[in-house]
Scaffold this active site. Structure first.
Site, PDB file in Angstrom:
ATOM      1  N   ASP A 192       0.863  -1.166   0.000  1.00  0.00           N
ATOM      2  CA  ASP A 192       0.000   0.000   0.000  1.00  0.00           C
ATOM      3  C   ASP A 192       0.912   1.233   0.000  1.00  0.00           C
ATOM      4  O   ASP A 192       2.095   1.134   0.324  1.00  0.00           O
ATOM      5  CB  ASP A 192      -0.897  -0.035   1.241  1.00  0.00           C
ATOM      6  CG  ASP A 192      -1.787   1.178   1.340  1.00  0.00           C
ATOM      7  OD1 ASP A 192      -2.405   1.551   0.325  1.00  0.00           O
ATOM      8  OD2 ASP A 192      -1.862   1.759   2.438  1.00  0.00           O
TER       9      ASP A 192
ATOM     10  N   ASP B 149      -0.052   5.130   1.006  1.00  0.00           N
ATOM     11  CA  ASP B 149      -0.214   6.058   2.139  1.00  0.00           C
ATOM     12  C   ASP B 149      -0.246   5.290   3.467  1.00  0.00           C
ATOM     13  O   ASP B 149      -1.051   4.381   3.650  1.00  0.00           O
ATOM     14  CB  ASP B 149      -1.494   6.877   1.976  1.00  0.00           C
ATOM     15  CG  ASP B 149      -1.495   7.710   0.698  1.00  0.00           C
ATOM     16  OD1 ASP B 149      -0.417   8.173   0.290  1.00  0.00           O
ATOM     17  OD2 ASP B 149      -2.583   7.907   0.122  1.00  0.00           O
TER      18      ASP B 149
HETATM   19 MG   LIG Z   1      -2.818   3.036   3.648  1.00  0.00          MG
END
Ligand SMILES: [Mg+2]
Ligand SMILES: [Zn+2]
Length: 200
Positions: free
Chosen positions: A9, A11
């Protein structure tokens, strides 16, 4: 823990999240988490393939353009490569939840696409996330997942309670665990660093 493809992922795993309701809209707003660049480089140096999958609903909401998102990702990829951790693929969903697309996590499509592009089996891949959506997308794609305690990770770990997946303090801690397992000729999981692992 001997994986050949890590699907990250963005962020909260690679970079500081923007405050709730806002987005990383420009390259200058992309701030790496401590150790993230080193973690990528460690994995890359061991021959691990690196993919990023990220929900970016700010595009669908009209808060940023696809060109802005591309500029953010260009900075991310340039800096990762400059530090020895070049990213092989960056896959994103630009849609809002209301659009009910098939790619926004927890839908599995981004993860499936990363696996397909890599040419590496799902069983040799692992998803790294900080949010339940990452874990659910991984499960639906048939890929193992781990949490990192950055971004929303600690909150997610608490929410999951006994259903928790393995969790690591941050990306470099996970990278070290993957590498030490690869160097371990027994090949089995190696979870003896208690500050990095509490899945038991
Ligand atoms: Mg995230
Ligand atoms: Zn989508």
């Amino acid at each position: 823990m001997s994986f050949r493809h890590v699907i990250l992922d963005r962020d909260g795993v690679l970079n500081h999240e923007a405050p709730d309701g806002s987005y990383v809209r420009e390259p200058a707003e992309f701030r790496w988490l401590p150790g993230a660049l080193e973690g990528l480089a460690l994995l890359r140096s061991a021959g691990v393939r690196l993919s990023v999958t990220t929900n970016q609903a700010g595009v669908g909401r009209g808060l940023m353009s696809l060109q802005q998102l591309a500029a953010v990702h260009e900075r991310m990829q340039t800096e990762a490569a400059a530090h020895g951790g070049a990213l092989d693929a960056v896959l994103y969903c630009p849609h809002t939840p209301e659009e009910q697309c098939s790619c926004r996590k927890p839908a599995p499509e981004l993860i499936q696409a990363a696996v397909a592009r890599s040419g590496i089996a799902a069983s040799d891949s692992i998803v790294v996330g900080d949010d339940r959506r990452d874990l659910e997308a991984a499960e639906r794609a048939g890929v193992k997942a781990v949490l990192v305690r950055t971004g929303k990770g600690r909150r997610t770990e608490a929410l999951l309670g006994n259903a928790a997946v393995p969790a690591y303090d941050d990306l470099p801690a996970l990278a070290r665990a993957i590498l030490s397992a690869r160097l371990d000729t027994d090949g089995g999981p190696k979870v003896n660093e208690s500050q990095e692992q509490d899945a038991s």
